[in-house]
Design a protein around this motif. Structure first.
Motif, PDB file in Angstrom:
ATOM      1  N   THR A  52       1.296  -0.795  -0.125  1.00  0.00           N
ATOM      2  CA  THR A  52      -0.113  -0.069  -0.305  1.00  0.00           C
ATOM      3  C   THR A  52       0.399   1.463   0.659  1.00  0.00           C
ATOM      4  O   THR A  52       1.985   1.184   1.037  1.00  0.00           O
ATOM      5  CB  THR A  52      -1.025  -0.248   1.749  1.00  0.00           C
ATOM      6  N   ARG A  69       0.785   5.806  -0.323  1.00  0.00           N
ATOM      7  CA  ARG A  69      -0.502   6.840  -0.274  1.00  0.00           C
ATOM      8  C   ARG A  69       0.477   7.982  -0.453  1.00  0.00           C
ATOM      9  O   ARG A  69       1.639   7.931   0.371  1.00  0.00           O
ATOM     10  CB  ARG A  69      -1.530   6.835   0.847  1.00  0.00           C
ATOM     11  N   ALA A  75      -2.732   3.859  -3.548  1.00  0.00           N
ATOM     12  CA  ALA A  75      -3.190   2.163  -3.813  1.00  0.00           C
ATOM     13  C   ALA A  75      -2.572   1.708  -3.618  1.00  0.00           C
ATOM     14  O   ALA A  75      -1.880   1.315  -2.708  1.00  0.00           O
ATOM     15  CB  ALA A  75      -1.733   2.371  -5.493  1.00  0.00           C
ATOM     16  N   TRP A 119      -2.076  -3.110  -3.346  1.00  0.00           N
ATOM     17  CA  TRP A 119      -2.595  -4.510  -3.945  1.00  0.00           C
ATOM     18  C   TRP A 119      -2.479  -6.259  -3.139  1.00  0.00           C
ATOM     19  O   TRP A 119      -1.451  -5.212  -1.888  1.00  0.00           O
ATOM     20  CB  TRP A 119      -1.616  -4.109  -5.369  1.00  0.00           C
ATOM     21  N   TYR A 144      -7.686   1.367  -5.234  1.00  0.00           N
ATOM     22  CA  TYR A 144      -7.070   2.863  -5.797  1.00  0.00           C
ATOM     23  C   TYR A 144      -8.280   3.855  -5.595  1.00  0.00           C
ATOM     24  O   TYR A 144      -9.507   3.854  -5.303  1.00  0.00           O
ATOM     25  CB  TYR A 144      -6.549   2.781  -7.473  1.00  0.00           C
ATOM     26  N   THR A 145      -7.252   4.716  -5.573  1.00  0.00           N
ATOM     27  CA  THR A 145      -8.561   6.793  -5.053  1.00  0.00           C
ATOM     28  C   THR A 145      -7.543   8.050  -4.715  1.00  0.00           C
ATOM     29  O   THR A 145      -6.069   7.900  -5.271  1.00  0.00           O
ATOM     30  CB  THR A 145      -8.805   6.244  -3.485  1.00  0.00           C
ATOM     31  N   GLN A 189     -12.055  -0.548  -7.232  1.00  0.00           N
ATOM     32  CA  GLN A 189     -11.309  -1.280  -7.024  1.00  0.00           C
ATOM     33  C   GLN A 189     -11.427  -2.566  -7.921  1.00  0.00           C
ATOM     34  O   GLN A 189     -12.454  -2.345  -8.771  1.00  0.00           O
ATOM     35  CB  GLN A 189     -11.436  -2.420  -5.497  1.00  0.00           C
TER      36      GLN A 189
END
Length: 394
Positions: free
Chosen positions: A203, A205, A237, A239, A261-262, A281
């Motif tokens: 992850t 950010r 993101a 994964w 993802y955002t 997602q």
């Protein structure tokens, strides 16, 4: 002859005992020297907690267990939390331990349990169990929102808490954090738990701060009068392979990869705030790929020094190929916050009304019942929810 069993202690008694133990440990720690024969500056343990007492009423909803199809409602303790935090030796090493009593059974579960290690200037390393650095809404405390709870979109797409290692950097304008952990929604799991990712989950950010508002202003979604204006832009993101991804996707033909993802933007001014978020997602098992999307948009303004009005719309778009209900579902909410202490969330009354024009059953492949947002399992359209909450933070 059956075995002798001692009666279980009432949950309230265990709670009081835990609070007493924390206070005793805090006093003992503050008075203890670092080593024998050496006086030392105390490193006090700070105790904090919160209580959110809530009424939820849902109207024009069909609920099988209710004798009245037009109304389902009642009172609940939405959150009852207690925690401790402090520093060890010096400010470069700090810790946080907190937990929450379950809303249904009252069982106590750990939320956060981590150690922060200060590295070079601006850099830090976090080890333990903590919030996954993914969505901005979830990063903000539930006591500092502009409506009673987070948006429906955030509730479905956020990462929850994970166990792992997180490296972060915060400068004057930029903030970055990368995490290696067990994946989404893996709170309080052990190695080998089916909720954990089969391989390491990743992850990351990134946040960019613009304007005069300092980083501390973005620890809440409200902006009190007289505060500086600023903008926060963020993206993240995530994964992972298998773990909770298999359950969330509904795919069972093999290994499931999840890519989340955002992106979000927040503007905070003198007595007003606006925030918007996009969520996505994608699940892939090698043969089938599903992509769910969502967004939320909210705004709030103080009409007096202690009264804030807020509104929000949130829409989710499940993938059309989902088997059990892939229609869009939306929530529109308006609400008011009354701050008993000016410029403080310590004692606050909140009330909101939400409208759900679509039926939940048509989106059930992604959206289940979500009482924190006023959503019940329902096959009818035009559902309304009224949620009122009193919170105390100490």
């Amino acid at each position: 002859m059956g075995s002798l069993r001692l009666p279980a202690k009432p949950r309230w008694l265990r709670f009081c005992g835990a609070c007493l133990l924390i206070v005793v440990m805090s006093n003992a720690r503050a008075q203890s020297p670092r080593s024998l024969g050496e006086a030392a500056e105390p490193n006090p343990v700070r105790v904090d907690g919160l209580l959110q007492f809530r009424y939820t009423g849902v109207f024009d909803a069909e609920e099988a267990d209710s004798g009245n199809d037009d109304y389902v409602g009642g009172f609940s303790v939405a959150r009852a939390r207690i925690g401790v935090k402090g520093e060890v030796a010096d400010s470069r090493i700090s810790y946080r331990i907190s937990g929450q009593f379950g809303a249904r059974e009252g069982d106590f579960r750990v939320n956060d349990g981590y150690v922060d290690l200060g590295l070079a200037e601006g850099w830090s390393l976090r080890l333990g169990q903590f919030k996954l650095p993914f969505t901005r809404e979830f990063d903000v405390s539930p006591t500092k929102l502009v409506l009673v709870d987070r948006s429906l979109s955030d509730a479905l797409f956020r990462g929850g808490r994970t166990q792992g290692i997180s490296l972060g950097f915060r400068g004057d304008r930029i903030r970055v954090r990368g995490t290696i952990g067990d994946g989404r929604l893996s709170r309080n799991t052990q190695a080998g738990d089916v909720r954990e990712a089969d391989s390491t989950a990743l992850t990351a950010r990134f946040d960019l701060r613009l304007g005069d508002a300092p980083w501390s202003e973005y620890t809440n979604m409200s902006s009190f009068r007289g505060r500086p204006v600023g903008t926060l832009l963020g993206a993240a993101a995530h994964w992972q392979r298998d773990g909770i991804a298999t359950t969330l996707s509904g795919l069972d033909d093999g290994t499931v990869d999840l890519l989340g993802y955002t992106a979000d933007a927040s503007i905070e001014g003198s007595g007003w705030s606006v925030a918007g978020s996009f969520f996505g997602q994608t699940f892939d098992d090698g043969e089938t790929s599903l992509t769910d999307l969502a967004f939320s948009l909210q705004g709030a303004v103080f009409v007096t020094d202690t009264v804030e009005l807020a509104a929000r719309t949130s829409v989710i778009f499940p993938d059309d190929d989902r088997l059990d209900g892939g229609d869009a579902f939306s929530q529109t909410s308006v609400g008011v916050n009354v701050f008993m202490i000016p410029e403080s969330h310590a004692v606050k009354f909140s009330c909101e009304v939400s409208y759900f024009p679509e039926d939940q059953a048509a989106s059930s492949s992604l959206l289940g019942a979500a009482l924190s947002n006023g959503v019940l399992a329902d096959s009818d359209e035009h559902q309304f929810a009224v949620i009122a909450q009193m919170q105390v933070v100490f």
